[in-house]
Design a protein around this motif. Structure first.
Motif, PDB file in Angstrom:
ATOM      1  N   LEU A 169       0.854  -1.182   0.000  1.00 35.97           N
ATOM      2  CA  LEU A 169       0.000   0.000   0.000  1.00 35.97           C
ATOM      3  C   LEU A 169       0.892   1.235   0.000  1.00 35.97           C
ATOM      4  O   LEU A 169       1.985   1.220   0.581  1.00 35.97           O
ATOM      5  CB  LEU A 169      -0.904   0.041   1.236  1.00 35.97           C
ATOM      6  N   VAL A 170       0.426   2.296  -0.616  1.00 36.74           N
ATOM      7  CA  VAL A 170       1.162   3.561  -0.603  1.00 36.74           C
ATOM      8  C   VAL A 170       0.169   4.679  -0.336  1.00 36.74           C
ATOM      9  O   VAL A 170      -0.845   4.805  -1.033  1.00 36.74           O
ATOM     10  CB  VAL A 170       1.890   3.830  -1.938  1.00 36.74           C
ATOM     11  N   ALA A 171       0.451   5.479   0.691  1.00 38.67           N
ATOM     12  CA  ALA A 171      -0.401   6.611   1.040  1.00 38.67           C
ATOM     13  C   ALA A 171       0.472   7.824   1.336  1.00 38.67           C
ATOM     14  O   ALA A 171       1.687   7.703   1.541  1.00 38.67           O
ATOM     15  CB  ALA A 171      -1.261   6.275   2.265  1.00 38.67           C
ATOM     16  N   ARG A 172      -0.126   8.975   1.363  1.00 38.12           N
ATOM     17  CA  ARG A 172       0.599  10.199   1.675  1.00 38.12           C
ATOM     18  C   ARG A 172       1.188  10.103   3.081  1.00 38.12           C
ATOM     19  O   ARG A 172       0.524   9.643   4.015  1.00 38.12           O
ATOM     20  CB  ARG A 172      -0.342  11.404   1.579  1.00 38.12           C
ATOM     21  N   LEU A 173       2.433  10.557   3.222  1.00 33.02           N
ATOM     22  CA  LEU A 173       3.109  10.497   4.512  1.00 33.02           C
ATOM     23  C   LEU A 173       3.467  11.910   4.948  1.00 33.02           C
ATOM     24  O   LEU A 173       4.257  12.587   4.296  1.00 33.02           O
ATOM     25  CB  LEU A 173       4.380   9.638   4.406  1.00 33.02           C
ATOM     26  N   GLU A 174       2.886  12.370   6.072  1.00 25.47           N
ATOM     27  CA  GLU A 174       3.160  13.706   6.587  1.00 25.47           C
ATOM     28  C   GLU A 174       3.808  13.698   7.956  1.00 25.47           C
ATOM     29  O   GLU A 174       4.442  14.678   8.347  1.00 25.47           O
ATOM     30  CB  GLU A 174       1.857  14.519   6.674  1.00 25.47           C
ATOM     31  N   ARG A 175       3.672  12.588   8.685  1.00 23.09           N
ATOM     32  CA  ARG A 175       4.143  12.555  10.077  1.00 23.09           C
ATOM     33  C   ARG A 175       4.357  11.100  10.483  1.00 23.09           C
ATOM     34  O   ARG A 175       3.819  10.189   9.853  1.00 23.09           O
ATOM     35  CB  ARG A 175       3.106  13.210  11.002  1.00 23.09           C
ATOM     36  N   PRO A 176       5.113  10.863  11.545  1.00 23.58           N
ATOM     37  CA  PRO A 176       5.304   9.484  11.996  1.00 23.58           C
ATOM     38  C   PRO A 176       4.022   8.906  12.572  1.00 23.58           C
ATOM     39  O   PRO A 176       3.226   9.619  13.189  1.00 23.58           O
ATOM     40  CB  PRO A 176       6.382   9.614  13.083  1.00 23.58           C
ATOM     41  N   SER A 177       3.810   7.623  12.360  1.00 20.94           N
ATOM     42  CA  SER A 177       2.657   6.944  12.934  1.00 20.94           C
ATOM     43  C   SER A 177       2.852   6.778  14.434  1.00 20.94           C
ATOM     44  O   SER A 177       3.952   6.957  14.968  1.00 20.94           O
ATOM     45  CB  SER A 177       2.484   5.569  12.288  1.00 20.94           C
ATOM     46  N   MET A 178       1.783   6.421  15.115  1.00 19.53           N
ATOM     47  CA  MET A 178       1.893   6.177  16.549  1.00 19.53           C
ATOM     48  C   MET A 178       2.864   5.038  16.837  1.00 19.53           C
ATOM     49  O   MET A 178       3.693   5.111  17.739  1.00 19.53           O
ATOM     50  CB  MET A 178       0.521   5.860  17.149  1.00 19.53           C
ATOM     51  N   VAL A 179       2.775   3.967  16.066  1.00 18.50           N
ATOM     52  CA  VAL A 179       3.636   2.816  16.324  1.00 18.50           C
ATOM     53  C   VAL A 179       5.096   3.166  16.030  1.00 18.50           C
ATOM     54  O   VAL A 179       6.011   2.684  16.718  1.00 18.50           O
ATOM     55  CB  VAL A 179       3.163   1.585  15.517  1.00 18.50           C
ATOM     56  N   ALA A 180       5.352   4.057  15.050  1.00 13.51           N
ATOM     57  CA  ALA A 180       6.721   4.476  14.768  1.00 13.51           C
ATOM     58  C   ALA A 180       7.277   5.306  15.913  1.00 13.51           C
ATOM     59  O   ALA A 180       8.448   5.165  16.290  1.00 13.51           O
ATOM     60  CB  ALA A 180       6.773   5.264  13.465  1.00 13.51           C
ATOM     61  N   ARG A 181       6.464   6.187  16.478  1.00 20.38           N
ATOM     62  CA  ARG A 181       6.925   6.987  17.621  1.00 20.38           C
ATOM     63  C   ARG A 181       7.308   6.085  18.798  1.00 20.38           C
ATOM     64  O   ARG A 181       8.353   6.271  19.422  1.00 20.38           O
ATOM     65  CB  ARG A 181       5.814   7.947  18.065  1.00 20.38           C
ATOM     66  N   PHE A 182       6.451   5.127  19.108  1.00 20.26           N
ATOM     67  CA  PHE A 182       6.701   4.266  20.256  1.00 20.26           C
ATOM     68  C   PHE A 182       7.896   3.348  20.014  1.00 20.26           C
ATOM     69  O   PHE A 182       8.632   3.030  20.942  1.00 20.26           O
ATOM     70  CB  PHE A 182       5.455   3.448  20.580  1.00 20.26           C
ATOM     71  N   ALA A 183       8.097   2.924  18.776  1.00 21.85           N
ATOM     72  CA  ALA A 183       9.210   2.024  18.476  1.00 21.85           C
ATOM     73  C   ALA A 183      10.542   2.747  18.523  1.00 21.85           C
ATOM     74  O   ALA A 183      11.539   2.203  19.013  1.00 21.85           O
ATOM     75  CB  ALA A 183       9.010   1.391  17.100  1.00 21.85           C
ATOM     76  N   ARG A 184      10.582   3.983  18.030  1.00 22.50           N
ATOM     77  CA  ARG A 184      11.834   4.727  17.973  1.00 22.50           C
ATOM     78  C   ARG A 184      12.189   5.352  19.310  1.00 22.50           C
ATOM     79  O   ARG A 184      13.362   5.441  19.681  1.00 22.50           O
ATOM     80  CB  ARG A 184      11.709   5.821  16.897  1.00 22.50           C
ATOM     81  N   HIS A 185      11.194   5.807  20.060  1.00 18.02           N
ATOM     82  CA  HIS A 185      11.432   6.487  21.339  1.00 18.02           C
ATOM     83  C   HIS A 185      10.587   5.842  22.441  1.00 18.02           C
ATOM     84  O   HIS A 185       9.682   6.468  22.999  1.00 18.02           O
ATOM     85  CB  HIS A 185      11.086   7.971  21.222  1.00 18.02           C
ATOM     86  N   PRO A 186      10.839   4.567  22.764  1.00 17.63           N
ATOM     87  CA  PRO A 186       9.966   3.880  23.725  1.00 17.63           C
ATOM     88  C   PRO A 186       9.967   4.495  25.113  1.00 17.63           C
ATOM     89  O   PRO A 186       8.917   4.569  25.764  1.00 17.63           O
ATOM     90  CB  PRO A 186      10.523   2.455  23.739  1.00 17.63           C
ATOM     91  N   ALA A 187      11.123   4.955  25.592  1.00 15.94           N
ATOM     92  CA  ALA A 187      11.174   5.539  26.935  1.00 15.94           C
ATOM     93  C   ALA A 187      10.446   6.879  26.969  1.00 15.94           C
ATOM     94  O   ALA A 187       9.699   7.169  27.911  1.00 15.94           O
ATOM     95  CB  ALA A 187      12.624   5.700  27.380  1.00 15.94           C
TER      96      ALA A 187
END
Length: 330
Positions: free
Chosen positions: A244-262
């Motif tokens: 799937l391909v969609a417009r990307l403007e910001r990180p997803s919730m799961v990306a935020r939690f994965a990259r900055h879990p603490a």
């Protein structure tokens, strides 16, 4: 029951959910990043890629962004007005720089906050006080847990959502027969795209289906489930993969939690602390990494909002998402 946008201006975090009938249809989170879509400001072109319209700009505060659609005459060192079209995307392993485009003739303006972004679409947003239970009654805590783990269960299996530098991967897992498992996962996948605010390149790894008719059956079910989703998709290939391909403007919730879990866990803790009803000082008990992620300004904001003394206790035995707040004698 009609859907309604609910909004919380939290500490170090804005939150919004589109809720209906006790369920979250869509969700958005912002962490107050400086370069957000909609920001218009002056920047210096510090690098232009030879033979292309792309390059790198630097803002006065030192932040950098990728730029596209440069004018032919734009040379390194020139200052120009630019508009942010995509925020930085932080994923496991690296961070993609924000993206901007030239904005000649536009006046400088700050990026809209989350509430303003949603209202700009014509939607009405109801602002909630810190003591409101509306997010909780619609399933916010469950959504946060799914964002923390990346795992979303459905009858007969689960999907695992994993952000990578190339795309967000969604793996379908379960004990059902392959076709039944794939069909059972479709609604969970469609819901996750909205509830986790997932955009950009998305890969879905369904069970391998040898029969072309089975693959077409899943394709049809996925198309029906994504009827209100804006983007493009491929048909399932012989290995069960769909893109799937969609417009990307910001990180997803799961990306935020994965990259900055603490840091994500710290924000969850602050939200919980604001809702403690018992009198007394507030004790924040958390893994040392979570306490380290709490910025002094955030704690000061918590003290100001609650009118309480803030204390903390480190417990290395706790998981990052196991932090909790409680009232103790002042």
């Amino acid at each position: 029951m009609s859907a309604e946008w609910l909004y919380e201006a939290g500490i170090a975090e804005e939150r919004a959910i589109l809720a209906s009938g006790g369920s979250i249809l869509s969700a958005r989170v912002e962490w107050g990043e400086g370069l957000r879509p909609g920001l218009v400001a002056e920047a210096k072109l510090v690098k232009r890629h030879a033979g292309s319209r792309r390059g790198l700009v630097r803002f006065d505060d030192g932040a950098e962004a990728l730029i596209d659609q440069l004018a032919r005459e734009a040379s390194e060192g020139v200052r120009m007005m630019v508009r942010v079209t995509r925020a930085a995307i932080a994923e496991r392993g690296r961070t993609k720089l924000p993206v901007v485009k030239p904005a000649p003739g536009e006046a400088a303006r700050p990026a809209p906050n989350l509430r303003e972004e949603i209202e700009a679409t014509g939607a009405t947003v109801r602002v909630l006080p810190a003591t409101s239970r509306a997010f909780a009654t619609n399933g916010w805590d469950e959504l946060v847990e799914q964002a923390q783990t990346g795992e979303i269960a459905f009858p007969g299996g689960a999907i695992i959502v994993s952000p990578t530098p190339a795309m967000t991967l969604i793996d379908v897992d379960g004990a059902l027969p392959p076709l039944k498992l794939a069909l059972a996962a479709v609604d969970a996948i469609a819901d996750a795209l909205h509830r986790m605010d997932i955009g950009g390149n998305i890969g879905i790894d369904f069970p391998t289906l040898a029969d072309k008719k089975d693959r077409q059956h899943v394709d049809k079910a996925l198309a029906d489930a994504l009827i209100d989703w804006t983007g493009e998709r491929t048909g399932m290939n012989g290995f069960g993969f769909v893109q799937l391909v969609a417009r990307l403007e910001r990180p997803s919730m799961v990306a935020r939690f994965a990259r900055h879990p603490a840091a994500a866990a710290a924000r969850v803790l602050l939200r919980q602390a604001e809702r403690v009803e018992e009198p007394g000082a507030l004790l924040l008990t958390a893994h040392p990494r979570v306490l380290d992620a709490l910025e002094p300004a955030w704690e000061a904001d918590l003290a100001r909002r609650t009118g309480r003394t803030i204390r903390s206790k480190a417990d290395a035995a706790l998981a990052l998402h196991g932090a909790f707040a409680q009232a103790v004698p002042a």
